[in-house]
Scaffold this motif. Structure first.
Motif, PDB file in Angstrom:
ATOM      1  N   PRO A  79       0.835  -1.200   0.000  1.00 33.18           N
ATOM      2  CA  PRO A  79       0.000   0.000   0.000  1.00 33.18           C
ATOM      3  C   PRO A  79       0.876   1.258   0.000  1.00 33.18           C
ATOM      4  O   PRO A  79       2.035   1.213   0.404  1.00 33.18           O
ATOM      5  N   TYR A  80       0.288   2.342  -0.431  1.00 33.87           N
ATOM      6  CA  TYR A  80       1.018   3.605  -0.482  1.00 33.87           C
ATOM      7  C   TYR A  80       1.385   4.038   0.929  1.00 33.87           C
ATOM      8  O   TYR A  80       0.561   3.980   1.834  1.00 33.87           O
ATOM      9  N   LYS A  81       2.626   4.451   1.112  1.00 36.44           N
ATOM     10  CA  LYS A  81       3.079   4.939   2.411  1.00 36.44           C
ATOM     11  C   LYS A  81       3.458   6.404   2.285  1.00 36.44           C
ATOM     12  O   LYS A  81       4.063   6.817   1.298  1.00 36.44           O
ATOM     13  N   THR A  82       3.144   7.147   3.299  1.00 37.62           N
ATOM     14  CA  THR A  82       3.523   8.556   3.326  1.00 37.62           C
ATOM     15  C   THR A  82       4.974   8.673   3.769  1.00 37.62           C
ATOM     16  O   THR A  82       5.569   7.713   4.271  1.00 37.62           O
ATOM     17  N   HIS A  83       5.517   9.878   3.633  1.00 43.45           N
ATOM     18  CA  HIS A  83       6.884  10.122   4.084  1.00 43.45           C
ATOM     19  C   HIS A  83       6.990   9.873   5.586  1.00 43.45           C
ATOM     20  O   HIS A  83       7.958   9.300   6.075  1.00 43.45           O
ATOM     21  N   LEU A  84       5.977  10.285   6.311  1.00 34.83           N
ATOM     22  CA  LEU A  84       5.986  10.103   7.768  1.00 34.83           C
ATOM     23  C   LEU A  84       6.012   8.625   8.141  1.00 34.83           C
ATOM     24  O   LEU A  84       6.687   8.229   9.091  1.00 34.83           O
ATOM     25  N   ALA A  85       5.314   7.780   7.399  1.00 34.42           N
ATOM     26  CA  ALA A  85       5.322   6.346   7.682  1.00 34.42           C
ATOM     27  C   ALA A  85       6.716   5.759   7.500  1.00 34.42           C
ATOM     28  O   ALA A  85       7.155   4.927   8.303  1.00 34.42           O
ATOM     29  N   VAL A  87       9.544   7.451   7.809  1.00 31.69           N
ATOM     30  CA  VAL A  87      10.369   7.988   8.896  1.00 31.69           C
ATOM     31  C   VAL A  87      10.115   7.202  10.178  1.00 31.69           C
ATOM     32  O   VAL A  87      11.046   6.852  10.903  1.00 31.69           O
ATOM     33  N   LYS A  88       8.852   6.888  10.444  1.00 32.23           N
ATOM     34  CA  LYS A  88       8.521   6.138  11.657  1.00 32.23           C
ATOM     35  C   LYS A  88       9.092   4.723  11.619  1.00 32.23           C
ATOM     36  O   LYS A  88       9.350   4.133  12.673  1.00 32.23           O
ATOM     37  N   GLU A  89       9.282   4.157  10.433  1.00 34.77           N
ATOM     38  CA  GLU A  89       9.916   2.840  10.329  1.00 34.77           C
ATOM     39  C   GLU A  89      11.389   2.905  10.703  1.00 34.77           C
ATOM     40  O   GLU A  89      11.932   1.965  11.270  1.00 34.77           O
ATOM     41  N   ARG A  90      12.048   4.016  10.400  1.00 36.52           N
ATOM     42  CA  ARG A  90      13.481   4.147  10.649  1.00 36.52           C
ATOM     43  C   ARG A  90      13.810   4.636  12.045  1.00 36.52           C
ATOM     44  O   ARG A  90      14.895   4.380  12.554  1.00 36.52           O
ATOM     45  N   SER A  92      12.721   5.469  16.220  1.00 36.72           N
ATOM     46  CA  SER A  92      11.824   5.191  17.347  1.00 36.72           C
ATOM     47  C   SER A  92      11.292   6.520  17.876  1.00 36.72           C
ATOM     48  O   SER A  92      11.762   7.603  17.505  1.00 36.72           O
ATOM     49  N   ASP A  93      10.321   6.457  18.776  1.00 34.90           N
ATOM     50  CA  ASP A  93       9.774   7.677  19.364  1.00 34.90           C
ATOM     51  C   ASP A  93      10.839   8.430  20.156  1.00 34.90           C
ATOM     52  O   ASP A  93      10.886   9.664  20.149  1.00 34.90           O
ATOM     53  N   ALA A  94      11.721   7.684  20.834  1.00 33.11           N
ATOM     54  CA  ALA A  94      12.786   8.326  21.613  1.00 33.11           C
ATOM     55  C   ALA A  94      13.756   9.069  20.685  1.00 33.11           C
ATOM     56  O   ALA A  94      14.195  10.186  21.004  1.00 33.11           O
ATOM     57  N   ASP A  95      14.081   8.463  19.531  1.00 36.18           N
ATOM     58  CA  ASP A  95      14.957   9.135  18.556  1.00 36.18           C
ATOM     59  C   ASP A  95      14.293  10.404  18.040  1.00 36.18           C
ATOM     60  O   ASP A  95      14.938  11.439  17.878  1.00 36.18           O
ATOM     61  N   GLY A  96      12.994  10.343  17.791  1.00 36.05           N
ATOM     62  CA  GLY A  96      12.268  11.513  17.311  1.00 36.05           C
ATOM     63  C   GLY A  96      12.255  12.635  18.326  1.00 36.05           C
ATOM     64  O   GLY A  96      12.443  13.807  17.978  1.00 36.05           O
ATOM     65  N   GLU A  97      12.056  12.291  19.605  1.00 38.52           N
ATOM     66  CA  GLU A  97      12.080  13.312  20.666  1.00 38.52           C
ATOM     67  C   GLU A  97      13.456  13.953  20.767  1.00 38.52           C
ATOM     68  O   GLU A  97      13.575  15.174  20.929  1.00 38.52           O
ATOM     69  N   ALA A  98      14.515  13.140  20.675  1.00 40.00           N
ATOM     70  CA  ALA A  98      15.876  13.679  20.765  1.00 40.00           C
ATOM     71  C   ALA A  98      16.162  14.623  19.599  1.00 40.00           C
ATOM     72  O   ALA A  98      16.751  15.701  19.788  1.00 40.00           O
ATOM     73  N   LEU A  99      15.756  14.257  18.402  1.00 35.42           N
ATOM     74  CA  LEU A  99      15.964  15.124  17.243  1.00 35.42           C
ATOM     75  C   LEU A  99      15.168  16.418  17.357  1.00 35.42           C
ATOM     76  O   LEU A  99      15.665  17.503  17.014  1.00 35.42           O
ATOM     77  N   LEU A 100      13.940  16.326  17.855  1.00 37.88           N
ATOM     78  CA  LEU A 100      13.114  17.513  18.034  1.00 37.88           C
ATOM     79  C   LEU A 100      13.729  18.448  19.071  1.00 37.88           C
ATOM     80  O   LEU A 100      13.810  19.668  18.858  1.00 37.88           O
TER      81      LEU A 100
END
Length: 114
Positions: A79-85, A87-90, A92-100
Motif C-alpha cells: 500500500p502507499y506509504k507517506t513520508h511520515l510512515a 520515517v517512523k519505520e526508521r 523510534s519515538d525516543a529518537d524523534g524526541e531527541a531530534l526535536l
C-alpha cells in the motif's frame, strides 16, 4: 487514349507477395504460459531462442509460467506509504524526541532565547 490511374489495383508501399520474394521465415515454436487466473497465453519464439521462465498475462497482467498445475502467485502490492510512515519505520519515538529537542535548541540559540 486511356484515361485514369496508371497504378490502379495496387497499394502504395505494397511489397512483393510470398516467401519466394521476402525470404523464408525463421522456424517457430509456440509455448503455453498460464497465470493464476487460468488464462493461457501462447506466444511464439524462434526455435533457437531462449524461452523465458515467466511471461505477463495480456488479459489480467499477472505473472504466468509454463506449469499449468502450479502457476506463480500474484505479486503482492504494497500500500502507499507517506513520508511520515517511512520515517517512523526508521526512527523510534525516543529518537524523534531527541531530534526535536536538538532542533528546538538550535532554533532558540539562533533567536537568542535561553
Amino acid at each position: 487514349m486511356a484515361t485514369g490511374n496508371a497504378i490502379r489495383g495496387t497499394r502504395v508501399g505494397s511489397g512483393p507477395m510470398g516467401e519466394s520474394e521476402r525470404g523464408e521465415s525463421a522456424a517457430r515454436t509456440i509455448v503455453s504460459f498460464w497465470c493464476s487466473n487460468g488464462h493461457e497465453t501462447r506466444p511464439s519464439f524462434a526455435v533457437d531462442a531462449e524461452i523465458p521462465t515467466s511471461w505477463d498475462c495480456p488479459r489480467c497482467g499477472l505473472p504466468a509460467n509454463t506449469d499449468e498445475k502450479n502457476p506463480p502467485p500474484a505479486k503482492r502490492t504494497e500500500p502507499y506509504k507517506t513520508h511520515l510512515a517511512y520515517v517512523k519505520e526508521r526512527r523510534s519515538d525516543a529518537d524523534g524526541e531527541a531530534l526535536l529537542d536538538e532542533a528546538l535548541a538550535k532554533l532558540r540559540a539562533k533567536r537568542g532565547e535561553s
